[in-house]
Scaffold this motif. Structure first.
Motif, PDB file in Angstrom:
ATOM      1  N   ASN A  94     -36.946  47.525 -20.969  1.00  0.00           N
ATOM      2  CA  ASN A  94     -35.743  47.983 -20.791  1.00  0.00           C
ATOM      3  C   ASN A  94     -34.625  47.851 -21.768  1.00  0.00           C
ATOM      4  N   ARG A 107     -38.952  53.482 -22.274  1.00  0.00           N
ATOM      5  CA  ARG A 107     -38.930  54.063 -20.886  1.00  0.00           C
ATOM      6  C   ARG A 107     -38.413  55.386 -20.738  1.00  0.00           C
ATOM      7  N   ASP A 159     -37.949  56.060 -14.935  1.00  0.00           N
ATOM      8  CA  ASP A 159     -37.119  55.044 -14.133  1.00  0.00           C
ATOM      9  C   ASP A 159     -36.846  55.777 -12.816  1.00  0.00           C
ATOM     10  N   LEU A 160     -36.994  57.161 -12.926  1.00  0.00           N
ATOM     11  CA  LEU A 160     -36.803  57.850 -11.321  1.00  0.00           C
ATOM     12  C   LEU A 160     -38.088  57.664 -10.564  1.00  0.00           C
ATOM     13  N   ASP A 161     -39.184  57.615 -11.126  1.00  0.00           N
ATOM     14  CA  ASP A 161     -40.369  57.354 -10.355  1.00  0.00           C
ATOM     15  C   ASP A 161     -40.408  55.912  -9.638  1.00  0.00           C
ATOM     16  N   GLU A 162     -39.963  55.100 -10.526  1.00  0.00           N
ATOM     17  CA  GLU A 162     -39.892  53.537  -9.977  1.00  0.00           C
ATOM     18  C   GLU A 162     -38.768  53.475  -9.031  1.00  0.00           C
ATOM     19  N   GLU A 163     -37.758  54.062  -9.014  1.00  0.00           N
ATOM     20  CA  GLU A 163     -36.740  54.021  -8.087  1.00  0.00           C
ATOM     21  C   GLU A 163     -37.138  54.593  -6.933  1.00  0.00           C
ATOM     22  N   LEU A 164     -37.691  55.819  -6.842  1.00  0.00           N
ATOM     23  CA  LEU A 164     -38.505  56.470  -5.716  1.00  0.00           C
ATOM     24  C   LEU A 164     -39.578  55.592  -5.142  1.00  0.00           C
ATOM     25  N   ASP A 165     -40.248  55.109  -5.844  1.00  0.00           N
ATOM     26  CA  ASP A 165     -41.317  54.061  -5.134  1.00  0.00           C
ATOM     27  C   ASP A 165     -40.772  53.101  -4.660  1.00  0.00           C
ATOM     28  N   ASP A 166     -39.619  52.470  -4.992  1.00  0.00           N
ATOM     29  CA  ASP A 166     -38.984  51.175  -4.491  1.00  0.00           C
ATOM     30  C   ASP A 166     -38.297  51.758  -3.209  1.00  0.00           C
ATOM     31  N   LEU A 167     -37.715  52.794  -3.145  1.00  0.00           N
ATOM     32  CA  LEU A 167     -37.340  53.382  -2.118  1.00  0.00           C
ATOM     33  C   LEU A 167     -38.105  53.545  -0.733  1.00  0.00           C
ATOM     34  N   ARG A 223     -39.053  50.224   0.662  1.00  0.00           N
ATOM     35  CA  ARG A 223     -38.313  49.911   1.441  1.00  0.00           C
ATOM     36  C   ARG A 223     -38.064  50.314   2.691  1.00  0.00           C
TER      37      ARG A 223
END
Length: 191
Positions: free
Chosen positions: A65, A169, A174-182, A185
């Motif tokens: 990062n 990265r 970054d987008l895939d990680e955010e979507l997986d995190d969403l 949750r």
């Protein structure tokens, strides 16, 4: 092992700032309700920031990062990407070594002069600076380890593996990680 170290550093980092947030909340409430000050929340905040930042350096290194200008990176051949990825690892290790050396100079001076904080607590500075230096050393060892790994991959001619491990990265990652995190949750998984 790296994942365990990363999780441990993240837990320490989070614990430092949760404790600081609690202290600041108590300080604000005590001032507002009782007109009292804990005398030292600012001092502890500075120490938390110094120690926390060194842990953040290492966590950012693990997560790839740290900011790299990658406008041309993806347009280059795999060979040139490997050269740039190795160079970034080498330069990061060089920076980490320099920071650790400078931090040691500060700690050495503190030990020589028995320095204390110019605050009501008169904290012996070796304690917060020792933790700060330890964080710098962890960052340095991690950066040097990554640079050695990168160099080993170059020597063995494994540029493809080097590029997998050290490329900057991408926006898609970054987008895939955010979507997986969403999705996690929200209790579901991404398809």
């Amino acid at each position: 092992m790296i994942e365990r170290l990363e999780n441990m550093l993240a837990a320490i980092f989070g614990g430092i700032f949760l404790a600081l947030a609690g202290l600041v909340a108590v300080e604000v409430a005590a001032r507002k309700l009782f007109g009292l000050s804990l005398q030292g929340a600012n001092e502890l905040g500075g120490y938390a920031l110094a120690v926390g930042s060194t842990l953040a350096f290492t966590l950012a290194l693990f997560g790839r990062n740290h900011i790299r200008v990658d406008v041309l990176h993806e347009r280059l051949s795999a060979r040139w990407q490997g050269v740039l990825n190795w160079l970034s690892a080498f330069l990061m290790a060089s920076l980490a070594i320099l920071l650790a050396m400078l931090a040691w100079g500060v700690v050495r001076d503190t030990l020589d002069y028995h320095s204390t904080a110019q605050t009501p607590w008169a904290t012996p500075l070796i304690y917060p600076q020792g933790l700060w230096f330890a964080g710098q050393v962890v960052f340095m060892l991690t950066a040097v380890g990554i640079a050695l790994r990168a160099s080993w991959l170059v020597v063995r001619g494994q540029l493809a593996q080097l590029n997998i491990e050290l490329h900057p990265r991408s926006v898609k990652e970054d987008l895939d990680e955010e979507l997986d995190d969403l999705a996690a949750r929200q209790g579901g998984g991404r398809s």
